[in-house]
Scaffold this motif. Sequence first.
Motif, mmCIF file in Angstrom:
data_model
loop_
_atom_site.group_PDB
_atom_site.id
_atom_site.type_symbol
_atom_site.label_atom_id
_atom_site.label_comp_id
_atom_site.label_asym_id
_atom_site.label_seq_id
_atom_site.Cartn_x
_atom_site.Cartn_y
_atom_site.Cartn_z
ATOM 1 N N TRP A 236 11.723 -4.351 -10.289
ATOM 2 C CA TRP A 236 10.639 -4.979 -9.518
ATOM 3 C C TRP A 236 9.623 -5.636 -10.428
ATOM 4 C CZ3 TRP A 236 9.237 -6.648 -4.922
ATOM 5 C CH2 TRP A 236 7.884 -6.761 -4.585
ATOM 6 N N ASP B 72 12.248 -2.111 -15.368
ATOM 7 C CA ASP B 72 12.000 -2.047 -13.940
ATOM 8 C C ASP B 72 12.563 -3.286 -13.253
ATOM 9 O OD1 ASP B 72 11.010 -1.161 -11.553
ATOM 10 O OD2 ASP B 72 9.001 -0.751 -12.332
ATOM 11 N N ASP C 3 2.562 -1.058 -7.821
ATOM 12 C CA ASP C 3 3.711 -1.856 -7.392
ATOM 13 C C ASP C 3 3.238 -3.286 -7.112
ATOM 14 O OD1 ASP C 3 5.661 0.282 -7.336
ATOM 15 O OD2 ASP C 3 4.576 1.051 -5.603
ATOM 16 N N ILE C 4 1.985 -3.381 -6.741
ATOM 17 C CA ILE C 4 1.365 -4.679 -6.469
ATOM 18 C C ILE C 4 -0.079 -4.631 -6.974
ATOM 19 C CG2 ILE C 4 0.546 -6.243 -4.633
ATOM 20 C CD1 ILE C 4 2.913 -5.229 -2.917
ATOM 21 N N SER D 220 13.142 -3.630 -1.944
ATOM 22 C CA SER D 220 13.693 -3.657 -3.304
ATOM 23 C C SER D 220 13.590 -2.315 -4.003
ATOM 24 C CB SER D 220 12.961 -4.718 -4.135
ATOM 25 O OG SER D 220 11.693 -4.215 -4.484
ATOM 26 N N ALA D 221 12.690 -1.451 -3.539
ATOM 27 C CA ALA D 221 12.472 -0.200 -4.261
ATOM 28 C C ALA D 221 12.967 1.000 -3.473
ATOM 29 C CB ALA D 221 10.991 -0.042 -4.566
ATOM 30 N N THR E 44 4.779 2.181 -1.389
ATOM 31 C CA THR E 44 4.273 1.022 -2.115
ATOM 32 C C THR E 44 2.810 1.281 -2.488
ATOM 33 O OG1 THR E 44 5.734 -0.434 -0.849
ATOM 34 C CG2 THR E 44 3.902 -1.477 -2.022
ATOM 35 N N ILE F 7 6.040 -6.837 -10.872
ATOM 36 C CA ILE F 7 4.780 -6.554 -10.178
ATOM 37 C C ILE F 7 4.004 -7.836 -9.896
ATOM 38 C CG2 ILE F 7 2.639 -5.222 -10.263
ATOM 39 C CD1 ILE F 7 3.951 -3.600 -12.565
ATOM 40 N N LYS G 255 4.552 -9.564 0.144
ATOM 41 C CA LYS G 255 4.988 -8.808 -1.040
ATOM 42 C C LYS G 255 5.220 -7.338 -0.695
ATOM 43 C CE LYS G 255 4.688 -12.198 -4.014
ATOM 44 N NZ LYS G 255 5.908 -12.942 -4.346
ATOM 45 N N ILE G 256 4.399 -6.824 0.203
ATOM 46 C CA ILE G 256 4.561 -5.434 0.623
ATOM 47 C C ILE G 256 5.929 -5.240 1.287
ATOM 48 C CG2 ILE G 256 3.763 -3.766 2.371
ATOM 49 C CD1 ILE G 256 0.876 -4.514 1.565
ATOM 50 N N HIS H 161 8.685 -5.506 -1.326
ATOM 51 C CA HIS H 161 8.767 -4.314 -2.169
ATOM 52 C C HIS H 161 9.527 -3.202 -1.477
ATOM 53 C CE1 HIS H 161 7.330 -0.471 -3.972
ATOM 54 N NE2 HIS H 161 7.715 -1.124 -5.047
ATOM 55 N N ARG H 162 9.305 -3.064 -0.191
ATOM 56 C CA ARG H 162 9.984 -1.998 0.539
ATOM 57 C C ARG H 162 11.500 -2.136 0.425
ATOM 58 N NH1 ARG H 162 9.698 0.846 6.378
ATOM 59 N NH2 ARG H 162 10.159 2.775 5.332
#
Length: 295
Positions: free
Chosen positions: A211, A209, A180-181, A239-240, A155, A213, A232-233, A236-237
């Motif tokens: 995800w 994409d 990513d963020i 989802s990606a 991320t 952002i 969010k971190i 993200h893990r």
Amino acid sequence: LLDGIGRNDRMSLARAITIVENDLPGSAELLRGLTPGHAHVLGFTGPPGAGKSTLINAFLRHVIAMDKQAAVVAVDPTSPFTLGSLLGDRLRMAEHFNSESVFIRSIASRGTLGGLSGRIIEITDVLRSAAFDYIIVETIGVGQTEVEIAGLADTTIVILVPESGDDIQAMKSGIMEIADIFVVNKSDRAGADAFANSLRTMAESRSGDEWEIPVINTVATEGNGIGELFEKISLHRHSAGFTEKHIHLLTEKVYQLIRNNRMKDLDREELKKRLAKAARHSGFNMYAFAESYPG
Ligand SMILES: Nc1nc2c(ncn2[C@@H]2O[C@H](COP(=O)(O)OP(=O)(O)O)[C@@H](O)[C@H]2O)c(=O)[nH]1
Ligand SMILES: [Mg+2]
């Protein structure tokens, strides 16, 4: 040493990092013996002074509160000859320096292109083999570095400040590809919301994409917005996955490794000896010599 790394033993970790950072004897064997664990690798990147270290500091407080373990690698953004900024980063994170759950290491950038240490991938791989929940890599964002950090991290968090508007124009495409963020830190300053909104518009235009952002406003010095960042971190893990940018970095790195391996048998002294003879002949052609070497 590998055993010690697996147990998060500080001495073993410190030694192993020194070995791979300086390519000391045993480095190749060590790297070959690594087994990656489950750490979530986070890249914190952005211009100098944006508040990356302060933000990481606040993030670490969360990590500790949740009984998790983290390692931090801070790449000294400035010249490899000044200790000042290195100490600066250390002092800023000093709050956690002796904590059982946090391991912090500063490394010199060695003046490699883009400011990222040539050995950051290896160092991160050592840490991946330990038992950390998070590995945080702080780098200053300039061109090439951003691509490297993006390939390295699961991320990538790009930290900007309300005044970053002009920077954005300059590094627009690069930054959009790797983030990513987004974090708009120093949101205690004027223009933070307007800037966050324009970032949001730009982020939405990134197509193809899954995800979306997120853009998060933070005040790192107060710890504001850190909870949302944490959330969010984690999101993200889940989802990606392994993306194009990871493959890109891996290709670059393995290309280097293969090249180094092939060059291993090339003895410079022997080359010099042969050259000393060959170059005396009239009609010596350097290119033909190189092509047929060792001939
Ligand atoms: N006003 C304000 N200052 C901040 C904030 N976050 C960090 N700073 C200050 O900005 C300066 C640079 O922070 P630092 O974490 O070293 O930035 P880095 O170079 O990106 O790591 C320090 O003096 C921090 O105290 C914030 O949210 N608001
Ligand atoms: Mg810093």
